[in-house]
Design a protein around this motif. Sequence first.
Motif, short mmCIF file in Angstrom:
data_model
loop_
_atom_site.label_atom_id
_atom_site.label_comp_id
_atom_site.label_asym_id
_atom_site.label_seq_id
_atom_site.Cartn_x
_atom_site.Cartn_y
_atom_site.Cartn_z
N GLY A 125 0.83 -1.22 0.00
CA GLY A 125 0.00 0.00 0.00
C GLY A 125 0.86 1.26 0.00
O GLY A 125 0.65 2.18 -0.80
N VAL A 126 1.86 1.27 0.89
CA VAL A 126 2.73 2.45 0.99
C VAL A 126 3.58 2.58 -0.27
O VAL A 126 3.68 3.65 -0.89
N THR A 142 -1.35 3.01 -2.84
CA THR A 142 -2.69 2.53 -3.18
C THR A 142 -3.41 2.14 -1.89
O THR A 142 -2.75 1.81 -0.90
N PRO A 143 -4.76 2.22 -1.85
CA PRO A 143 -5.47 1.88 -0.62
C PRO A 143 -5.20 0.42 -0.21
O PRO A 143 -4.93 -0.43 -1.06
N LEU A 144 -5.33 0.14 1.12
CA LEU A 144 -4.99 -1.20 1.62
C LEU A 144 -5.83 -2.30 0.98
O LEU A 144 -5.32 -3.39 0.70
N SER A 145 -7.11 -2.01 0.71
CA SER A 145 -7.96 -3.05 0.11
C SER A 145 -7.41 -3.42 -1.27
O SER A 145 -7.40 -4.59 -1.65
N GLN A 146 -6.93 -2.43 -2.00
CA GLN A 146 -6.35 -2.69 -3.32
C GLN A 146 -5.01 -3.41 -3.17
O GLN A 146 -4.69 -4.33 -3.92
N PRO A 177 -4.82 1.45 -8.84
CA PRO A 177 -5.52 2.68 -8.48
C PRO A 177 -4.72 3.43 -7.40
O PRO A 177 -4.20 2.80 -6.48
N THR A 178 -4.59 4.72 -7.51
CA THR A 178 -3.81 5.46 -6.51
C THR A 178 -4.73 5.97 -5.41
O THR A 178 -5.94 6.07 -5.60
N GLY A 224 -6.89 8.21 -2.85
CA GLY A 224 -7.67 9.41 -3.10
C GLY A 224 -8.47 9.30 -4.39
O GLY A 224 -9.13 10.26 -4.81
N GLY A 225 -8.44 8.13 -5.03
CA GLY A 225 -9.22 7.93 -6.25
C GLY A 225 -8.82 8.86 -7.38
O GLY A 225 -9.63 9.24 -8.22
N GLN A 226 -7.53 9.28 -7.37
CA GLN A 226 -7.13 10.27 -8.36
C GLN A 226 -6.60 9.70 -9.67
O GLN A 226 -6.05 10.43 -10.48
N GLY A 227 -6.73 8.44 -9.83
CA GLY A 227 -6.27 7.89 -11.10
C GLY A 227 -5.61 6.55 -10.95
O GLY A 227 -5.72 5.89 -9.90
N HIS A 228 -4.93 6.15 -11.97
CA HIS A 228 -4.30 4.83 -12.01
C HIS A 228 -2.85 4.97 -12.44
O HIS A 228 -2.47 5.97 -13.02
N ARG A 229 -2.09 3.93 -12.13
CA ARG A 229 -0.69 3.96 -12.50
C ARG A 229 -0.31 2.56 -12.97
O ARG A 229 -0.80 1.57 -12.40
N ALA A 230 0.55 2.45 -13.95
CA ALA A 230 0.97 1.14 -14.43
C ALA A 230 2.24 0.73 -13.70
O ALA A 230 3.18 1.52 -13.58
N VAL A 231 2.24 -0.48 -13.17
CA VAL A 231 3.37 -0.96 -12.37
C VAL A 231 3.77 -2.35 -12.89
O VAL A 231 2.91 -3.12 -13.33
N SER A 232 5.04 -2.67 -12.84
CA SER A 232 5.46 -4.00 -13.30
C SER A 232 5.42 -5.01 -12.14
O SER A 232 5.60 -4.63 -10.98
N PRO A 233 5.20 -6.29 -12.46
CA PRO A 233 5.28 -7.32 -11.42
C PRO A 233 6.61 -7.27 -10.67
O PRO A 233 6.68 -7.57 -9.47
N LYS A 234 7.68 -6.85 -11.38
CA LYS A 234 8.99 -6.78 -10.72
C LYS A 234 8.99 -5.70 -9.63
O LYS A 234 9.50 -5.92 -8.53
#
Length: 409
Positions: free
Chosen positions: A243-244, A248-252, A277-278, A280-290
């Motif tokens: 999350g940190v 992203t929120p803990l549920s996500q 999802p970031t 505050g619901g302000q959008g999304h970000r693409a992250v790699s599995p790595k």
Amino acid sequence: MARNDYIVGLDVGTSKVTALIGEVDAHDKVHIIGVGTAPSRGLRKGVVVDIDGTVKAIAEATEQASRMAGFRVKSVWVGVGGCHISFTNSRGVVAVSREDKEIGPEDVQRAVDAARVINLPPDREIVHVLPREFIVDGYDGVKDPVGMLGMRLEVETHIVTGAITSIQNLLRSVYKAGLEVEDVILLPLAAGRAVLMPDEMELGVAVVDIGAGTTDVAVFQGGSLMFTAVLPVGGNHITSDVGVGLRTPLSQAERIKIEHGAASADGAAEEPSLDIPTVGGQGHRAVSPKELALIIEPRAQEILAMTVDRIVRSGVAGNIPGGVVLTGGSANLQGLVDLAARELNVPVRLGTPQGVQGMTDVVENPAYAAGVGLIRFAAESLGGQRPMQEGGIMDSVIERFRRWFADFF
Ligand SMILES: Nc1ncnc2c1ncn2[C@@H]1O[C@H](COP(=O)(O)OP(=O)(O)OP(=O)(O)O)[C@@H](O)[C@H]1O
Ligand SMILES: [Mg+2]
């Protein structure tokens, strides 16, 4: 089989409360006829901190299991864990009482009673007295002394103790959910009973139950418990790191960890394929599995390192040629078994409940190890295979608690 012959195991965990209804047959198979699971809202690190939330979860889980089994659950075997659990080894010595010097069950009981006389602070209570071995006239390594001849009988026991208030808050939640308590069983012991093979327990093995709030360690050798510890780390720490780290929120974070997480960054894909999802619901970000694995790996390593540290400090590290069996929900983390084998340099395997029939799609999961083990352990206690393992909490904490509860209402 009569309904009241079924055993109900209640595992009140940090992330979920599980009620399992089952029986153990003559071939050592556990038949599960009812399963109930409810999200746990009232625990921190394996200890009840919110009674009302815990009562609701217990009631929900047992009602679900009752509906499935088709009868109302009245009494339960309750798993007890949490960092307040500790143990001490104690020896009891008695003179054999019979004139012909044949050792009887009453001598064994007296020896165990002698071992349980230990100095305990007033805020602690004995949960189990587990005989490890008997010594007859100085000859050690005796498993069952009944019927042997001897003058002097000694017993080496492993005494598990817990904080009275923590145990009472747990039992209070169970009673308030309208259930009777048959007895309490140490969760790490239950987990071991569910996932270990008899030959592993004989040779020497460590079972490590990594849950949400705690990591429970139990070391067995010669068929008996040698060491137990409950560490205040688990899957929740991994989730909060995710999350940190990914903001992203803990549920996500929990969902992403379970669906895409891995214990090691080695070989994890580098394309940013995960849509996060970031806050505050302000959008999304693409992250790699790595990137995700790089957040998880150090925490997974830390949990393993803390486990090893406790095993080494307890002096039983040399007693586990059978290696380590990882269980609990967090053992499902992809790549954790391999990471543990590399870090610990011993054989490591995943511990899934063994010999289960019925509801296997749900129960054959490391997250249900402790629940299945409660049924196995309870069946052994009832069948007299573990004559001294009732531990006496019935005549101490539970009895006192029942009296207190009766006065209260
Ligand atoms: N596939 C998975 N990958 C990673 N973690 C997982 C996976 N499945 C479950 N978990 C984690 O397992 C944990 C829950 O495990 P479990 O049900 O054994 O805990 P618990 O018994 O409720 O808690 P505790 O024993 O600590 O009191 C959660 O942290 C969850 O995120
Ligand atoms: Mg658990």
